[in-house]
Scaffold this motif. Structure first.
Motif, PDB file in Angstrom:
ATOM      1  N   GLU A  53     -53.814  45.015  -2.599  1.00 10.19           N
ATOM      2  CA  GLU A  53     -53.380  44.199  -3.866  1.00 10.19           C
ATOM      3  C   GLU A  53     -53.686  42.651  -3.715  1.00 10.19           C
ATOM      4  OE1 GLU A  53     -49.171  44.615  -4.813  1.00 10.19           O
ATOM      5  OE2 GLU A  53     -49.478  47.055  -4.793  1.00 10.19           O
ATOM      6  N   THR A  54     -54.726  42.024  -4.496  1.00  9.63           N
ATOM      7  CA  THR A  54     -54.974  40.890  -4.521  1.00  9.63           C
ATOM      8  C   THR A  54     -53.622  39.932  -5.130  1.00  9.63           C
ATOM      9  OG1 THR A  54     -57.178  41.057  -4.653  1.00  9.63           O
ATOM     10  CG2 THR A  54     -56.387  38.798  -5.154  1.00  9.63           C
ATOM     11  N   ARG A  55     -52.884  39.047  -4.276  1.00  9.05           N
ATOM     12  CA  ARG A  55     -51.869  38.287  -4.890  1.00  9.05           C
ATOM     13  C   ARG A  55     -52.077  36.961  -5.131  1.00  9.05           C
ATOM     14  NH1 ARG A  55     -46.889  41.116  -4.821  1.00  9.05           N
ATOM     15  NH2 ARG A  55     -46.244  39.519  -5.848  1.00  9.05           N
ATOM     16  N   ALA A  56     -53.018  36.255  -4.500  1.00  7.29           N
ATOM     17  CA  ALA A  56     -53.559  34.765  -4.799  1.00  7.29           C
ATOM     18  C   ALA A  56     -54.834  34.766  -4.732  1.00  7.29           C
ATOM     19  CB  ALA A  56     -52.796  33.838  -4.163  1.00  7.29           C
ATOM     20  N   THR A  57     -55.459  33.822  -5.229  1.00  5.57           N
ATOM     21  CA  THR A  57     -57.095  33.511  -5.021  1.00  5.57           C
ATOM     22  C   THR A  57     -57.298  32.028  -4.937  1.00  5.57           C
ATOM     23  OG1 THR A  57     -57.569  33.541  -7.415  1.00  5.57           O
ATOM     24  CG2 THR A  57     -57.708  35.567  -6.122  1.00  5.57           C
ATOM     25  N   GLY A  58     -58.427  31.265  -4.641  1.00  7.32           N
ATOM     26  CA  GLY A  58     -58.588  30.145  -4.569  1.00  7.32           C
ATOM     27  C   GLY A  58     -57.916  29.489  -3.472  1.00  7.32           C
ATOM     28  N   LEU A  59     -57.709  30.016  -2.275  1.00  5.94           N
ATOM     29  CA  LEU A  59     -56.971  29.515  -1.391  1.00  5.94           C
ATOM     30  C   LEU A  59     -58.135  29.061  -0.119  1.00  5.94           C
ATOM     31  CD1 LEU A  59     -53.889  31.547  -1.414  1.00  5.94           C
ATOM     32  CD2 LEU A  59     -53.936  29.321  -1.706  1.00  5.94           C
ATOM     33  N   GLY A  60     -58.906  28.200  -0.331  1.00  4.67           N
ATOM     34  CA  GLY A  60     -60.125  27.978   0.448  1.00  4.67           C
ATOM     35  C   GLY A  60     -59.771  27.532   1.801  1.00  4.67           C
ATOM     36  N   GLY A  61     -60.256  28.358   2.796  1.00  2.89           N
ATOM     37  CA  GLY A  61     -60.083  28.058   4.371  1.00  2.89           C
ATOM     38  C   GLY A  61     -58.717  28.515   4.968  1.00  2.89           C
ATOM     39  N   ILE A  62     -58.152  29.394   4.075  1.00  2.09           N
ATOM     40  CA  ILE A  62     -56.703  29.924   4.269  1.00  2.09           C
ATOM     41  C   ILE A  62     -56.592  30.894   5.863  1.00  2.09           C
ATOM     42  CG2 ILE A  62     -57.170  32.190   3.126  1.00  2.09           C
ATOM     43  CD1 ILE A  62     -53.933  32.131   2.742  1.00  2.09           C
ATOM     44  N   ASP A  63     -55.649  30.176   6.537  1.00  5.11           N
ATOM     45  CA  ASP A  63     -55.722  30.907   7.991  1.00  5.11           C
ATOM     46  C   ASP A  63     -54.228  31.793   7.858  1.00  5.11           C
ATOM     47  OD1 ASP A  63     -55.591  31.233  10.679  1.00  5.11           O
ATOM     48  OD2 ASP A  63     -56.623  29.711  11.151  1.00  5.11           O
ATOM     49  N   ASP A  64     -53.404  31.473   8.690  1.00  5.95           N
ATOM     50  CA  ASP A  64     -51.914  32.456   8.886  1.00  5.95           C
ATOM     51  C   ASP A  64     -51.511  31.534   7.717  1.00  5.95           C
ATOM     52  OD1 ASP A  64     -50.501  34.246   9.206  1.00  5.95           O
ATOM     53  OD2 ASP A  64     -50.926  34.348  11.510  1.00  5.95           O
ATOM     54  N   PHE A  65     -49.975  32.489   7.594  1.00  9.94           N
ATOM     55  CA  PHE A  65     -49.016  31.825   6.427  1.00  9.94           C
ATOM     56  C   PHE A  65     -47.812  32.463   6.784  1.00  9.94           C
ATOM     57  CE2 PHE A  65     -51.001  36.017   5.499  1.00  9.94           C
ATOM     58  CZ  PHE A  65     -49.801  36.694   5.375  1.00  9.94           C
ATOM     59  N   GLY A  66     -46.595  31.788   6.157  1.00  8.93           N
ATOM     60  CA  GLY A  66     -45.054  32.190   6.377  1.00  8.93           C
ATOM     61  C   GLY A  66     -44.577  32.436   4.892  1.00  8.93           C
ATOM     62  N   PHE A  67     -43.594  33.295   4.972  1.00  4.01           N
ATOM     63  CA  PHE A  67     -42.740  33.326   3.876  1.00  4.01           C
ATOM     64  C   PHE A  67     -41.589  32.487   3.813  1.00  4.01           C
ATOM     65  CE2 PHE A  67     -45.177  37.316   3.707  1.00  4.01           C
ATOM     66  CZ  PHE A  67     -45.485  37.431   2.310  1.00  4.01           C
ATOM     67  N   VAL A  68     -40.873  32.207   2.652  1.00  6.17           N
ATOM     68  CA  VAL A  68     -40.014  31.044   2.442  1.00  6.17           C
ATOM     69  C   VAL A  68     -38.793  31.864   1.708  1.00  6.17           C
ATOM     70  CG1 VAL A  68     -41.401  29.085   2.614  1.00  6.17           C
ATOM     71  CG2 VAL A  68     -40.630  30.015   0.214  1.00  6.17           C
ATOM     72  N   GLY A  69     -37.753  31.708   2.105  1.00 10.13           N
ATOM     73  CA  GLY A  69     -36.635  32.457   1.636  1.00 10.13           C
ATOM     74  C   GLY A  69     -36.343  33.753   2.054  1.00 10.13           C
ATOM     75  N   ARG A  70     -35.362  34.438   1.772  1.00  8.64           N
ATOM     76  CA  ARG A  70     -35.247  35.733   2.163  1.00  8.64           C
ATOM     77  C   ARG A  70     -35.511  36.879   1.243  1.00  8.64           C
ATOM     78  NH1 ARG A  70     -30.560  32.720   3.442  1.00  8.64           N
ATOM     79  NH2 ARG A  70     -29.282  33.649   1.758  1.00  8.64           N
ATOM     80  N   HIS A  71     -35.786  36.589  -0.102  1.00  8.17           N
ATOM     81  CA  HIS A  71     -35.796  37.625  -1.054  1.00  8.17           C
ATOM     82  C   HIS A  71     -37.093  37.573  -1.890  1.00  8.17           C
ATOM     83  CE1 HIS A  71     -31.535  38.098  -0.558  1.00  8.17           C
ATOM     84  NE2 HIS A  71     -31.140  36.962  -0.689  1.00  8.17           N
ATOM     85  N   GLY A  72     -37.657  36.372  -2.213  1.00  8.42           N
ATOM     86  CA  GLY A  72     -38.918  36.305  -2.663  1.00  8.42           C
ATOM     87  C   GLY A  72     -40.148  36.491  -2.097  1.00  8.42           C
ATOM     88  N   ASP A  73     -41.207  36.087  -2.813  1.00 16.19           N
ATOM     89  CA  ASP A  73     -42.637  36.359  -2.271  1.00 16.19           C
ATOM     90  C   ASP A  73     -43.325  35.040  -2.027  1.00 16.19           C
ATOM     91  OD1 ASP A  73     -42.111  39.126  -1.982  1.00 16.19           O
ATOM     92  OD2 ASP A  73     -43.217  39.621  -3.872  1.00 16.19           O
ATOM     93  N   THR A  74     -42.488  34.067  -2.259  1.00 16.68           N
ATOM     94  CA  THR A  74     -43.239  32.725  -2.153  1.00 16.68           C
ATOM     95  C   THR A  74     -43.760  32.469  -0.979  1.00 16.68           C
ATOM     96  OG1 THR A  74     -41.854  31.873  -3.900  1.00 16.68           O
ATOM     97  CG2 THR A  74     -42.740  30.231  -2.353  1.00 16.68           C
ATOM     98  N   VAL A  75     -44.937  31.886  -0.460  1.00 14.40           N
ATOM     99  CA  VAL A  75     -45.512  31.761   0.992  1.00 14.40           C
ATOM    100  C   VAL A  75     -45.882  30.469   0.947  1.00 14.40           C
ATOM    101  CG1 VAL A  75     -47.737  32.096   1.801  1.00 14.40           C
ATOM    102  CG2 VAL A  75     -46.653  33.929   1.017  1.00 14.40           C
ATOM    103  N   LEU A  76     -45.915  29.626   2.402  1.00 12.46           N
ATOM    104  CA  LEU A  76     -46.378  28.607   2.686  1.00 12.46           C
ATOM    105  C   LEU A  76     -47.771  28.911   3.594  1.00 12.46           C
ATOM    106  CD1 LEU A  76     -43.429  26.193   3.560  1.00 12.46           C
ATOM    107  CD2 LEU A  76     -45.096  25.913   2.000  1.00 12.46           C
ATOM    108  N   ALA A  77     -48.987  28.496   3.052  1.00  8.94           N
ATOM    109  CA  ALA A  77     -50.117  29.078   3.911  1.00  8.94           C
ATOM    110  C   ALA A  77     -50.869  27.898   4.579  1.00  8.94           C
ATOM    111  CB  ALA A  77     -51.090  29.745   2.516  1.00  8.94           C
TER     112      ALA A  77
END
Length: 323
Positions: free
Chosen positions: A233-257
């Motif tokens: 499933e594609t969850r986000a696009t337009g993230l030019g040059g994305i490398d690794d990432f981490g989730f914030v919070g315990r419950h949601g799907d918000t990411v810092l990339a």
């Protein structure tokens, strides 16, 4: 994402692409505050921090890609080298043509696992146990590039993202034969791109999430009850040059990339929209990964393109994202 000579020419385009999709959402305040660098590294010694795992005491375990090392970086005090992966006399690693250590994951007992790419039989997953020398526990194809690494201790498996072969491999935590767990065009590099497809990887709420650097996407791969991979499933696009990432919070799907080529970190919301929340002005120098614990955000920068000041930066996450 280790430095390649032709990637520097793509950096400007990646910045422009990221800017087009990074308009702030109405009413958003700053997501991060108090960015500051806690450690500077030696570029000439190959101390290019590629990936990160956190220790219970808040210190960071980093892979130094070009030095083939695993290091522990305390918040106060000197960096300590935990292990050096064995040298390879004739490396033939795709894209980079050097032996490099990439992804890292930490088990609860303190055992570290790293992805090592050499272009030879040493390519695979290596275990770094406290007080022991590094040991290879799984071999991966020599013509691949195992990059990000994630551990699912509940099911006793590791996942690694092969950026060249466009494959997510699944490996028993105790070691053994890898299985090509997920593949497809969504994981592949772009023919005219950098050559880096699927890159970062995390296990989140039982599913596997990955980034694709060339395609600038964040993807979710459901894990079926039998352990097989569901549809990508594609969850986000337009993230030019994305490398690794981490989730914030315990419950949601918000990411810092980490957006490597543009020296930015983006906050990616569950609806796929994103906002740049850290830039080079804060000290980023081609960030490679992100780790989050409570309200503390860790961002290693490898300086692959800037060739200036590889470092580890910390910032404070706004409380509305930490639930």
């Amino acid at each position: 994402m280790p430095r390649l000579p032709h990637l520097a020419h793509l950096a400007t385009a990646a910045v422009a692409l990221g800017a087009l999709a990074a308009a702030p959402a109405p009413g958003d305040g700053p997501a991060l505050s108090r960015p500051h660098i806690v450690a500077h590294f030696d570029l000439a010694a190959g101390q290019t921090p590629e990936n990160i795992a956190l220790e219970p005491d808040g210190s960071a375990d980093l892979t130094f890609a070009q030095a083939r090392q695993v290091a522990n970086v305390p918040l106060h005090g000197p960096t300590r080298i935990l292990a050096t992966l064995p040298a390879e006399a004739n490396p033939n690693t795709p894209l980079v043509h050097a032996a490099i250590v990439l992804g890292i994951a930490r088990a609860h007992d303190g055992t570290l696992y790293v992805a090592y790419a050499t272009g030879t039989s040493k390519t695979g997953i290596w275990r770094v146990a406290p007080g022991d020398r590094p040991r290879q526990i799984a071999k991966l194809p020599a013509d691949g590039l195992p990059n990000g690494l994630a551990l699912d201790e509940r099911h006793g498996v590791l996942y690694t993202a092969d950026s060249v072969r466009g494959t997510v491999w699944r490996i028993p935590q105790e070691g053994g034969t890898p299985v090509a767990w997920a593949s497809g065009t969504a994981l592949d590099p772009v023919p005219s791109g950098s050559g880096f497809g699927v890159n970062g990887i995390k296990v989140h709420h039982g599913d596997v999430w990955v980034s694709n650097t060339d395609q600038g996407t964040l993807l979710r791969i459901p894990v079926r009850q039998d352990g097989s991979a569901g549809p990508i499933e594609t969850r986000a696009t337009g993230l030019g040059g994305i490398d690794d990432f981490g989730f914030v919070g315990r419950h949601g799907d918000t990411v810092l990339a980490a957006l490597n080529s543009s020296s930015e970190v983006a906050l990616v919301r569950p609806d796929g929209s994103h906002t740049v929340v850290l830039t080079a002005a804060a000290g980023l120098s081609n960030p490679t990964s992100v780790a989050v614990r409570d309200r503390t955000v860790y961002v290693p920068s490898a300086a692959y393109f800037t060739l200036k000041d590889p470092n580890l930066l910390l910032a404070r996450l706004h409380h509305r994202f930490s639930d």
